[in-house]
Design an enzyme around this catalytic site. Structure first.
Site, PDB file in Angstrom:
ATOM      1  N   ARG A 199       5.268 -13.840  -9.761  1.00 13.97           N
ATOM      2  CA  ARG A 199       6.640 -13.142  -9.169  1.00 13.97           C
ATOM      3  C   ARG A 199       7.384 -13.380  -8.177  1.00 13.97           C
ATOM      4  O   ARG A 199       6.423 -14.219  -7.056  1.00 13.97           O
ATOM      5  CB  ARG A 199       5.155 -11.806  -8.825  1.00 13.97           C
ATOM      6  CG  ARG A 199       4.897 -11.872  -7.076  1.00 13.97           C
ATOM      7  CD  ARG A 199       4.027 -10.232  -6.997  1.00 13.97           C
ATOM      8  NE  ARG A 199       5.000  -9.905  -6.245  1.00 13.97           N
ATOM      9  CZ  ARG A 199       4.410  -8.821  -4.871  1.00 13.97           C
ATOM     10  NH1 ARG A 199       3.436  -9.136  -4.615  1.00 13.97           N
ATOM     11  NH2 ARG A 199       4.621  -7.976  -4.722  1.00 13.97           N
ATOM     12  N   ASN A 244      -4.302  -7.500   3.373  1.00 14.53           N
ATOM     13  CA  ASN A 244      -2.567  -7.180   2.382  1.00 14.53           C
ATOM     14  C   ASN A 244      -2.792  -5.928   1.662  1.00 14.53           C
ATOM     15  O   ASN A 244      -2.816  -6.355   0.042  1.00 14.53           O
ATOM     16  CB  ASN A 244      -2.109  -8.517   1.796  1.00 14.53           C
ATOM     17  CG  ASN A 244      -0.683  -8.598   1.757  1.00 14.53           C
ATOM     18  OD1 ASN A 244      -0.527  -7.530   1.425  1.00 14.53           O
ATOM     19  ND2 ASN A 244      -0.455  -9.619   1.044  1.00 14.53           N
ATOM     20  N   HIS A 284       1.322  -9.950   5.458  1.00 14.50           N
ATOM     21  CA  HIS A 284       1.340 -10.173   4.522  1.00 14.50           C
ATOM     22  C   HIS A 284       1.916 -11.828   4.553  1.00 14.50           C
ATOM     23  O   HIS A 284       2.519 -12.550   5.116  1.00 14.50           O
ATOM     24  CB  HIS A 284       2.690  -9.526   5.022  1.00 14.50           C
ATOM     25  CG  HIS A 284       2.767  -8.209   4.864  1.00 14.50           C
ATOM     26  ND1 HIS A 284       2.099  -7.186   4.188  1.00 14.50           N
ATOM     27  CD2 HIS A 284       2.425  -7.335   5.868  1.00 14.50           C
ATOM     28  CE1 HIS A 284       2.239  -5.716   4.660  1.00 14.50           C
ATOM     29  NE2 HIS A 284       1.806  -5.763   5.719  1.00 14.50           N
ATOM     30  N   HIS A 336       3.572   0.494   3.431  1.00 17.35           N
ATOM     31  CA  HIS A 336       4.509   1.570   2.870  1.00 17.35           C
ATOM     32  C   HIS A 336       4.553   2.577   3.026  1.00 17.35           C
ATOM     33  O   HIS A 336       5.093   3.350   3.754  1.00 17.35           O
ATOM     34  CB  HIS A 336       6.066   0.732   2.579  1.00 17.35           C
ATOM     35  CG  HIS A 336       6.513  -0.070   2.406  1.00 17.35           C
ATOM     36  ND1 HIS A 336       5.631  -1.411   3.197  1.00 17.35           N
ATOM     37  CD2 HIS A 336       6.183  -1.870   1.536  1.00 17.35           C
ATOM     38  CE1 HIS A 336       5.767  -2.481   3.554  1.00 17.35           C
ATOM     39  NE2 HIS A 336       6.026  -2.835   2.379  1.00 17.35           N
ATOM     40  N   ALA A 383       3.147  -3.138  -1.745  1.00 17.00           N
ATOM     41  CA  ALA A 383       3.269  -1.949  -1.151  1.00 17.00           C
ATOM     42  C   ALA A 383       2.947  -0.880  -0.662  1.00 17.00           C
ATOM     43  O   ALA A 383       3.712   0.368   0.183  1.00 17.00           O
ATOM     44  CB  ALA A 383       4.029  -1.937  -2.587  1.00 17.00           C
ATOM     45  N   SER A 388       5.156 -12.130   2.823  1.00 18.44           N
ATOM     46  CA  SER A 388       5.929 -12.570   3.166  1.00 18.44           C
ATOM     47  C   SER A 388       6.558 -12.317   4.437  1.00 18.44           C
ATOM     48  O   SER A 388       5.936 -11.305   5.042  1.00 18.44           O
ATOM     49  CB  SER A 388       6.819 -11.707   2.739  1.00 18.44           C
ATOM     50  OG  SER A 388       7.229 -10.325   1.808  1.00 18.44           O
ATOM     51  N   ARG A 415      13.516  -8.449   5.099  1.00 14.81           N
ATOM     52  CA  ARG A 415      13.863  -7.241   3.815  1.00 14.81           C
ATOM     53  C   ARG A 415      14.143  -6.265   3.585  1.00 14.81           C
ATOM     54  O   ARG A 415      15.012  -5.898   4.410  1.00 14.81           O
ATOM     55  CB  ARG A 415      12.610  -8.059   2.784  1.00 14.81           C
ATOM     56  CG  ARG A 415      11.770  -8.937   2.822  1.00 14.81           C
ATOM     57  CD  ARG A 415      10.419  -9.486   2.476  1.00 14.81           C
ATOM     58  NE  ARG A 415      10.802  -8.974   0.575  1.00 14.81           N
ATOM     59  CZ  ARG A 415       9.791  -8.725  -0.336  1.00 14.81           C
ATOM     60  NH1 ARG A 415       8.688  -9.295   0.211  1.00 14.81           N
ATOM     61  NH2 ARG A 415      10.270  -8.539  -1.613  1.00 14.81           N
ATOM     62  N   GLU A 418      -4.167  -6.317   9.483  1.00 13.31           N
ATOM     63  CA  GLU A 418      -2.405  -6.410   8.276  1.00 13.31           C
ATOM     64  C   GLU A 418      -2.170  -7.442   8.477  1.00 13.31           C
ATOM     65  O   GLU A 418      -2.151  -8.571   9.275  1.00 13.31           O
ATOM     66  CB  GLU A 418      -1.714  -4.950   8.916  1.00 13.31           C
ATOM     67  CG  GLU A 418      -0.606  -5.154   7.593  1.00 13.31           C
ATOM     68  CD  GLU A 418       0.292  -3.963   8.457  1.00 13.31           C
ATOM     69  OE1 GLU A 418       0.138  -3.008   9.384  1.00 13.31           O
ATOM     70  OE2 GLU A 418       1.337  -3.810   7.578  1.00 13.31           O
ATOM     71  N   PRO A 440      -1.869  -3.727  -4.649  1.00 12.83           N
ATOM     72  CA  PRO A 440      -0.985  -4.239  -6.079  1.00 12.83           C
ATOM     73  C   PRO A 440       0.247  -5.634  -5.888  1.00 12.83           C
ATOM     74  O   PRO A 440       0.673  -5.890  -4.688  1.00 12.83           O
ATOM     75  CB  PRO A 440      -0.078  -3.275  -6.463  1.00 12.83           C
ATOM     76  CG  PRO A 440      -0.472  -1.944  -5.113  1.00 12.83           C
ATOM     77  CD  PRO A 440      -1.440  -2.736  -4.407  1.00 12.83           C
ATOM     78  N   ASN A 441      -0.124  -6.192  -7.311  1.00 12.08           N
ATOM     79  CA  ASN A 441       0.537  -7.625  -7.401  1.00 12.08           C
ATOM     80  C   ASN A 441       0.300  -9.056  -6.702  1.00 12.08           C
ATOM     81  O   ASN A 441       1.119  -9.471  -7.218  1.00 12.08           O
ATOM     82  CB  ASN A 441       2.081  -6.706  -7.575  1.00 12.08           C
ATOM     83  CG  ASN A 441       2.604  -5.526  -8.266  1.00 12.08           C
ATOM     84  OD1 ASN A 441       2.677  -6.175  -9.247  1.00 12.08           O
ATOM     85  ND2 ASN A 441       2.817  -4.422  -8.069  1.00 12.08           N
ATOM     86  N   ASP A 462      -5.701   6.737   6.419  1.00  8.87           N
ATOM     87  CA  ASP A 462      -6.469   7.154   6.357  1.00  8.87           C
ATOM     88  C   ASP A 462      -8.196   6.025   6.233  1.00  8.87           C
ATOM     89  O   ASP A 462      -9.026   6.141   7.224  1.00  8.87           O
ATOM     90  CB  ASP A 462      -7.209   8.313   6.250  1.00  8.87           C
ATOM     91  CG  ASP A 462      -5.664   9.986   6.417  1.00  8.87           C
ATOM     92  OD1 ASP A 462      -5.828   9.220   7.938  1.00  8.87           O
ATOM     93  OD2 ASP A 462      -6.050  10.368   6.194  1.00  8.87           O
ATOM     94  N   TYR A 466       7.935 -15.581  -2.905  1.00 10.99           N
ATOM     95  CA  TYR A 466       5.853 -15.695  -2.431  1.00 10.99           C
ATOM     96  C   TYR A 466       5.856 -17.330  -2.797  1.00 10.99           C
ATOM     97  O   TYR A 466       4.454 -17.044  -3.180  1.00 10.99           O
ATOM     98  CB  TYR A 466       5.533 -14.460  -3.185  1.00 10.99           C
ATOM     99  CG  TYR A 466       5.849 -12.862  -3.291  1.00 10.99           C
ATOM    100  CD1 TYR A 466       5.094 -12.468  -1.574  1.00 10.99           C
ATOM    101  CD2 TYR A 466       6.367 -12.362  -4.400  1.00 10.99           C
ATOM    102  CE1 TYR A 466       6.277 -10.844  -1.469  1.00 10.99           C
ATOM    103  CE2 TYR A 466       7.057 -10.524  -3.565  1.00 10.99           C
ATOM    104  CZ  TYR A 466       6.369 -10.308  -2.420  1.00 10.99           C
ATOM    105  OH  TYR A 466       6.760  -8.842  -2.517  1.00 10.99           O
ATOM    106  N   ARG A 521      10.945  -1.634   3.748  1.00 13.77           N
ATOM    107  CA  ARG A 521       9.028  -2.786   4.026  1.00 13.77           C
ATOM    108  C   ARG A 521       9.115  -2.366   5.277  1.00 13.77           C
ATOM    109  O   ARG A 521       8.112  -3.480   5.768  1.00 13.77           O
ATOM    110  CB  ARG A 521       9.487  -4.075   3.620  1.00 13.77           C
ATOM    111  CG  ARG A 521       9.456  -4.262   2.191  1.00 13.77           C
ATOM    112  CD  ARG A 521       9.343  -5.344   1.927  1.00 13.77           C
ATOM    113  NE  ARG A 521       9.930  -5.811   0.112  1.00 13.77           N
ATOM    114  CZ  ARG A 521       9.788  -5.487  -1.178  1.00 13.77           C
ATOM    115  NH1 ARG A 521       7.789  -5.046  -1.121  1.00 13.77           N
ATOM    116  NH2 ARG A 521       9.841  -5.030  -2.256  1.00 13.77           N
TER     117      ARG A 521
HETATM  118  C1  DQA Z   1       3.118  -7.429   0.783  1.00 11.33           C
HETATM  119  C2  DQA Z   1       4.509  -7.580   1.091  1.00 11.33           C
HETATM  120  C3  DQA Z   1       4.856  -6.217   0.753  1.00 11.33           C
HETATM  121  O1  DQA Z   1       5.938  -5.633   1.208  1.00 11.33           O
HETATM  122  C4  DQA Z   1       4.877  -5.989  -0.822  1.00 11.33           C
HETATM  123  O2  DQA Z   1       4.833  -4.997  -1.044  1.00 11.33           O
HETATM  124  C5  DQA Z   1       3.891  -7.475  -1.390  1.00 11.33           C
HETATM  125  C6  DQA Z   1       3.946  -8.293  -0.711  1.00 11.33           C
HETATM  126  C7  DQA Z   1       2.995  -9.559   1.497  1.00 11.33           C
HETATM  127  O3  DQA Z   1       2.495 -10.481   1.205  1.00 11.33           O
HETATM  128  O4  DQA Z   1       4.589  -9.731   1.831  1.00 11.33           O
HETATM  129  O5  DQA Z   1       3.512  -6.593  -2.864  1.00 11.33           O
HETATM  130  O6  DQA Z   1       2.399  -6.774   0.917  1.00 11.33           O
END
Ligand code: DQA
Length: 142
Positions: free
Chosen positions: A17, A73, A99, A79, A76, A101, A106, A97, A9-10, A86, A22, A110
């Site tokens: 954002r 990735n 990310h 977390h 959120a 950031s 942070r 995995e 998401p996002n 699963d 980012y 996170r």
């Molecule tokens: C993220 C870090 C996450 O904590 C955050 O919720 C994101 C982006 C990152 O790519 O840094 O949506 O996964």
């Protein structure tokens, strides 16, 4: 190598954002950057993004069999999504995995990744290069 990349998401709002965290580049910029890198390095990649937990699981379940590795990735969901954890445990694919950031510098929430134990390695804090580092790692490991 065939690499499945799944974003949560996002991530589709990159550039809009929190640019101080980012960056100013858009999600299309990220995709183009990864497609270019993959092409230049003889990898086949598909990139998916969803704002929905179940859809992320559907994508992984439906697609993993066609790929050598998964880069995820989960945004959120990282977390708190035991469902994605699963899912990663239930599919037989090397998972990394990623990310953009540095999740360890942070907010406290996170710092916990509930999917970490299902992934071979974490890459974080380097923006788009976090994904490239993951691809390079796969190139050496797979
Ligand atoms: C993220 C870090 C996450 O904590 C955050 O919720 C994101 C982006 C990152 O790519 O840094 O949506 O996964």
């Amino acid at each position: 190598m065939r690499i499945l990349i799944v974003n949560g998401p996002n991530l589709n709002f990159l550039g809009k954002r929190e640019p101080e965290i980012y960056g100013n580049k858009s999600y299309d910029d990220l995709k183009n950057y990864l497609f270019d890198y993959a092409k230049n390095n003889n990898h086949y990649i598909e990139i998916y993004q969803s704002n929905h937990e179940g859809e992320i699981i559907d994508i992984i379940q439906n697609k993993y069999i066609e790929f050598d590795a998964l880069i995820i990735n989960p945004g959120a969901f990282t977390h708190y999504s035991y469902a994605i954890y699963d899912c990663l445990l239930s599919v037989n694919i090397k998972s990394l995995e990623v990310h953009l950031s540095d999740i360890y510098k942070r907010e406290d929430f996170r710092k916990i990744s509930v999917i970490k134990a299902a992934c071979e390695k974490q890459f974080y804090g380097k923006g788009f290069e976090s994904y490239i580092d993951a691809i390079k790692y796969l190139n050496e490991e797979v």
